[in-house]
Design a protein around this motif. Sequence first.
Motif, PDB file in Angstrom:
ATOM      1  N   UNK A   1     -16.881 -44.029 -38.639  1.00 40.11           N
ATOM      2  CA  UNK A   1     -16.208 -43.861 -37.353  1.00 40.11           C
ATOM      3  C   UNK A   1     -14.821 -43.290 -37.598  1.00 40.11           C
ATOM      4  N   UNK A   2     -14.612 -42.003 -37.297  1.00 40.25           N
ATOM      5  CA  UNK A   2     -13.293 -41.393 -37.519  1.00 40.25           C
ATOM      6  C   UNK A   2     -12.222 -42.106 -36.705  1.00 40.25           C
ATOM      7  N   UNK A   3     -11.061 -42.248 -37.294  1.00 38.36           N
ATOM      8  CA  UNK A   3      -9.938 -42.892 -36.620  1.00 38.36           C
ATOM      9  C   UNK A   3      -8.820 -41.884 -36.431  1.00 38.36           C
ATOM     10  N   UNK A   4      -8.386 -41.725 -35.188  1.00 31.63           N
ATOM     11  CA  UNK A   4      -7.288 -40.816 -34.901  1.00 31.63           C
ATOM     12  C   UNK A   4      -7.627 -39.370 -35.254  1.00 31.63           C
ATOM     13  N   UNK A   5      -6.706 -38.748 -35.965  1.00 33.42           N
ATOM     14  CA  UNK A   5      -6.880 -37.348 -36.364  1.00 33.42           C
ATOM     15  C   UNK A   5      -7.389 -37.225 -37.784  1.00 33.42           C
ATOM     16  N   UNK A   6      -7.901 -38.308 -38.341  1.00 37.69           N
ATOM     17  CA  UNK A   6      -8.380 -38.285 -39.718  1.00 37.69           C
ATOM     18  C   UNK A   6      -9.543 -37.309 -39.858  1.00 37.69           C
ATOM     19  N   UNK A   7      -9.522 -36.554 -40.951  1.00 40.22           N
ATOM     20  CA  UNK A   7     -10.594 -35.608 -41.240  1.00 40.22           C
ATOM     21  C   UNK A   7     -11.479 -36.173 -42.352  1.00 40.22           C
ATOM     22  N   UNK A   8     -12.660 -35.618 -42.453  1.00 43.61           N
ATOM     23  CA  UNK A   8     -13.560 -36.104 -43.498  1.00 43.61           C
ATOM     24  C   UNK A   8     -14.502 -34.985 -43.944  1.00 43.61           C
TER      25      UNK A   8
ATOM     26  N   UNK B   1      -2.176 -38.057 -51.225  1.00 37.40           N
ATOM     27  CA  UNK B   1      -3.454 -38.708 -50.943  1.00 37.40           C
ATOM     28  C   UNK B   1      -3.542 -39.155 -49.491  1.00 37.40           C
ATOM     29  N   UNK B   2      -2.402 -39.567 -48.916  1.00 33.38           N
ATOM     30  CA  UNK B   2      -2.414 -40.049 -47.545  1.00 33.38           C
ATOM     31  C   UNK B   2      -2.774 -38.946 -46.561  1.00 33.38           C
ATOM     32  N   UNK B   3      -2.544 -37.699 -46.944  1.00 31.99           N
ATOM     33  CA  UNK B   3      -2.826 -36.592 -46.053  1.00 31.99           C
ATOM     34  C   UNK B   3      -4.221 -36.012 -46.286  1.00 31.99           C
ATOM     35  N   UNK B   4      -4.931 -36.534 -47.244  1.00 32.39           N
ATOM     36  CA  UNK B   4      -6.259 -36.020 -47.548  1.00 32.39           C
ATOM     37  C   UNK B   4      -7.290 -36.629 -46.610  1.00 32.39           C
ATOM     38  N   UNK B   5      -8.395 -35.911 -46.453  1.00 33.88           N
ATOM     39  CA  UNK B   5      -9.459 -36.424 -45.608  1.00 33.88           C
ATOM     40  C   UNK B   5     -10.330 -37.411 -46.378  1.00 33.88           C
ATOM     41  N   UNK B   6     -11.145 -38.133 -45.663  1.00 31.01           N
ATOM     42  CA  UNK B   6     -12.033 -39.113 -46.262  1.00 31.01           C
ATOM     43  C   UNK B   6     -13.293 -38.433 -46.792  1.00 31.01           C
ATOM     44  N   UNK B   7     -13.886 -39.079 -47.778  1.00 25.92           N
ATOM     45  CA  UNK B   7     -15.123 -38.581 -48.369  1.00 25.92           C
ATOM     46  C   UNK B   7     -16.252 -39.530 -47.966  1.00 25.92           C
ATOM     47  N   UNK B   8     -17.238 -38.995 -47.259  1.00 26.40           N
ATOM     48  CA  UNK B   8     -18.398 -39.768 -46.845  1.00 26.40           C
ATOM     49  C   UNK B   8     -19.573 -39.357 -47.731  1.00 26.40           C
ATOM     50  N   UNK B   9     -20.051 -40.303 -48.518  1.00 27.56           N
ATOM     51  CA  UNK B   9     -21.140 -40.031 -49.457  1.00 27.56           C
ATOM     52  C   UNK B   9     -22.459 -40.439 -48.793  1.00 27.56           C
TER      53      UNK B   9
ATOM     54  N   UNK C   1      -8.389 -46.072 -56.727  1.00 28.08           N
ATOM     55  CA  UNK C   1      -8.045 -44.673 -56.467  1.00 28.08           C
ATOM     56  C   UNK C   1      -8.834 -44.100 -55.289  1.00 28.08           C
ATOM     57  N   UNK C   2     -10.010 -44.673 -55.017  1.00 28.83           N
ATOM     58  CA  UNK C   2     -10.891 -44.097 -54.009  1.00 28.83           C
ATOM     59  C   UNK C   2     -11.252 -45.056 -52.883  1.00 28.83           C
ATOM     60  N   UNK C   3     -10.917 -46.338 -53.046  1.00 26.41           N
ATOM     61  CA  UNK C   3     -11.425 -47.371 -52.152  1.00 26.41           C
ATOM     62  C   UNK C   3     -11.144 -47.082 -50.676  1.00 26.41           C
ATOM     63  N   UNK C   4      -9.927 -46.673 -50.359  1.00 25.90           N
ATOM     64  CA  UNK C   4      -9.533 -46.503 -48.954  1.00 25.90           C
ATOM     65  C   UNK C   4      -9.954 -45.160 -48.373  1.00 25.90           C
ATOM     66  N   UNK C   5     -10.465 -44.269 -49.216  1.00 24.15           N
ATOM     67  CA  UNK C   5     -10.774 -42.930 -48.735  1.00 24.15           C
ATOM     68  C   UNK C   5     -12.239 -42.547 -48.910  1.00 24.15           C
ATOM     69  N   UNK C   6     -13.062 -43.472 -49.321  1.00 18.09           N
ATOM     70  CA  UNK C   6     -14.485 -43.160 -49.509  1.00 18.09           C
ATOM     71  C   UNK C   6     -15.356 -44.182 -48.786  1.00 18.09           C
ATOM     72  N   UNK C   7     -16.519 -43.733 -48.356  1.00 12.89           N
ATOM     73  CA  UNK C   7     -17.515 -44.607 -47.731  1.00 12.89           C
ATOM     74  C   UNK C   7     -18.891 -44.111 -48.131  1.00 12.89           C
ATOM     75  N   UNK C   8     -19.727 -45.049 -48.555  1.00 11.87           N
ATOM     76  CA  UNK C   8     -21.091 -44.705 -48.966  1.00 11.87           C
ATOM     77  C   UNK C   8     -22.059 -45.092 -47.858  1.00 11.87           C
ATOM     78  N   UNK C   9     -22.902 -44.149 -47.467  1.00 11.39           N
ATOM     79  CA  UNK C   9     -23.938 -44.391 -46.476  1.00 11.39           C
ATOM     80  C   UNK C   9     -25.299 -44.105 -47.099  1.00 11.39           C
ATOM     81  N   UNK C  10     -26.198 -45.056 -46.988  1.00 14.05           N
ATOM     82  CA  UNK C  10     -27.560 -44.842 -47.488  1.00 14.05           C
ATOM     83  C   UNK C  10     -28.380 -44.171 -46.401  1.00 14.05           C
TER      84      UNK C  10
END
Length: 239
Positions: A146-153, A180-188, A206-215
């Motif tokens: 679920x994107x939050x605000x103007x965050x890109x991914x 890193x704060x300005x980078x988009x999130x990585x959805x795996x 290093x990646x916890x707050x910017x990555x999400x794994x989806x099966x």
Amino acid sequence: MEILQSFNFLRVVRLIKVQHLVLRENNNAREYGGPNVRRQLIGALIKFFVVLFSFAGAYSTIENEFAPDSMIKRRNRKRLTIIDSLYFVATTVSTLGYGDLAPISIPGKFLVCFMIMFSLAIISDSLNQIVTLITSQSPFARDSYSPSGLAKHVVVCGKFDSTSMSEFLSEFFHPDHGSRDQMCHVIILGQDTPDLTMRALLDDERFFTHTKYLEGLVMMDKDLERARVEQAECVFILT
């Protein structure tokens, strides 16, 4: 004719056709990487409620038709409604048995005996199947982004393991690419449940707050929707 009309509750059995359609769609889904747990759950629920309502309808019909008038007057019991019968069946099958309702007629008593034996084999199996389906699905298969605000991914999919994904994330989040704060999130989006090595990588600070794994599967629209592919900046396909 009145007796035939009293068996209108058997129309609920038509829901079995819906269950067959659901299971057929579920078998077709296996071609894309496995059965849909939601379809299996719907099928199990349909079977459970069909059995429950069928017994409730049969019980109310038999008791209202065959219960002796003398017993009805003695117990001061009114004509049973489908709600009363559904309550009786639910409490009997669940082994609670409050005792406020009980069969009066001989056919009704035989039906209750059959219902108890039948429920031990069928309804218990349906309940166990429902619980198993709910608890067996991986949390990564239920999660979504679920994107939050103007965050890109961006979305990463394809063939990868923990080693190749570690190399990708290390390069993607390299300090040379900016803050890193300005980078988009990585959805795996991966087909398999992440193993311990992959989970350790996802928990890396290093990646916890910017990555999400989806099966999920890239061939399934619902999984692409969970990853919000249409809103992604780009899609990386690893090979």
